[in-house]
Design an enzyme around this catalytic site. Structure first.
Site, PDB file in Angstrom:
ATOM      1  N   HIS A   1      31.986 -81.416 -24.094  1.00  0.00           N
ATOM      2  CA  HIS A   1      31.233 -82.340 -23.226  1.00  0.00           C
ATOM      3  C   HIS A   1      31.503 -83.801 -23.601  1.00  0.00           C
ATOM      4  CE1 HIS A   1      29.303 -78.722 -21.915  1.00  0.00           C
ATOM      5  NE2 HIS A   1      28.704 -78.537 -23.081  1.00  0.00           N
TER       6      HIS A   1
ATOM      7  N   SER B   1      31.754 -74.369 -23.760  1.00  0.00           N
ATOM      8  CA  SER B   1      30.720 -75.053 -24.522  1.00  0.00           C
ATOM      9  C   SER B   1      30.486 -74.343 -25.862  1.00  0.00           C
ATOM     10  CB  SER B   1      29.456 -75.202 -23.673  1.00  0.00           C
ATOM     11  OG  SER B   1      28.556 -76.110 -24.259  1.00  0.00           O
TER      12      SER B   1
END
Length: 177
Positions: free
Chosen positions: A139, A103
């Site tokens: 994501h 991330s």
């Protein structure tokens, strides 16, 4: 994680955890320490909250693998620049350390990407370390707003050509342009 360890070429990889994006969350750090120690790694960490636990250059020069956790990429980048982590990371990159993460810990190596670092509304971060001259849309499959935002940011030139990474996927880049 296992692929990053393999890429280090070390029999017992020295892994430096950098969890700045989560505010050096103690639980996140402890669970990651434990998992890596169980699979035969020497593990250490660089903390920046509430103050640095060591000089970034010393911590990063020790590591075969630098693993950066998720959280706020905007906060990570600001603190790294304030404390010189960005320069130490560049030195680690130059000597061949494996730079990896999830991330925020993936976006940071790129020019930028999509982030919720500024609040609930997704925005661009475009001041990444740019070790990789691309954007990174993390994501991409799990958060519906990420895909259209990434397309818009690349389309209007805010971000360069970008990777779109699904949760659980990894990117392996060996050289930059």
């Amino acid at each position: 994680v296992r692929r990053a360890l393999e890429l280090s070429g070390a029999t017992r990889p020295r892994v430096l955890l950098v969890m700045t994006a989560s505010g050096d969350n103690a639980g996140y750090l402890a669970s990651t320490y434990s998992s890596l120690a169980e699979i035969g790694c020497d593990v250490d960490h660089l903390a920046l909250f509430s103050q640095p636990n060591r000089r970034p250059s010393d911590a990063l020069s020790w590591a075969d693998v630098v693993w950066v956790g998720g959280g706020s990429v905007a906060n990570l980048l600001a603190l790294w620049r304030l404390h010189g982590v960005d320069e130490a990371v560049h030195d680690a990159w130059e000597r061949g350390a494996v730079l990896a993460g999830v991330s925020a810990g993936s976006i940071c190596w790129h020019v930028g990407g999509t982030t919720d670092s500024f609040g609930a509304e997704l925005r661009a971060v475009d001041n990444g370390l740019a070790l990789l001259p691309y954007g990174n849309g993390v994501h991409y499959d799990s958060e519906a707003q990420r895909r259209p935002l990434l397309h818009r940011l690349v389309g209007d030139g805010t971000l360069p050509m970008s990777y779109a990474t699904d949760d659980g996927a990894g990117l392996h880049c060996e050289e930059t342009a």
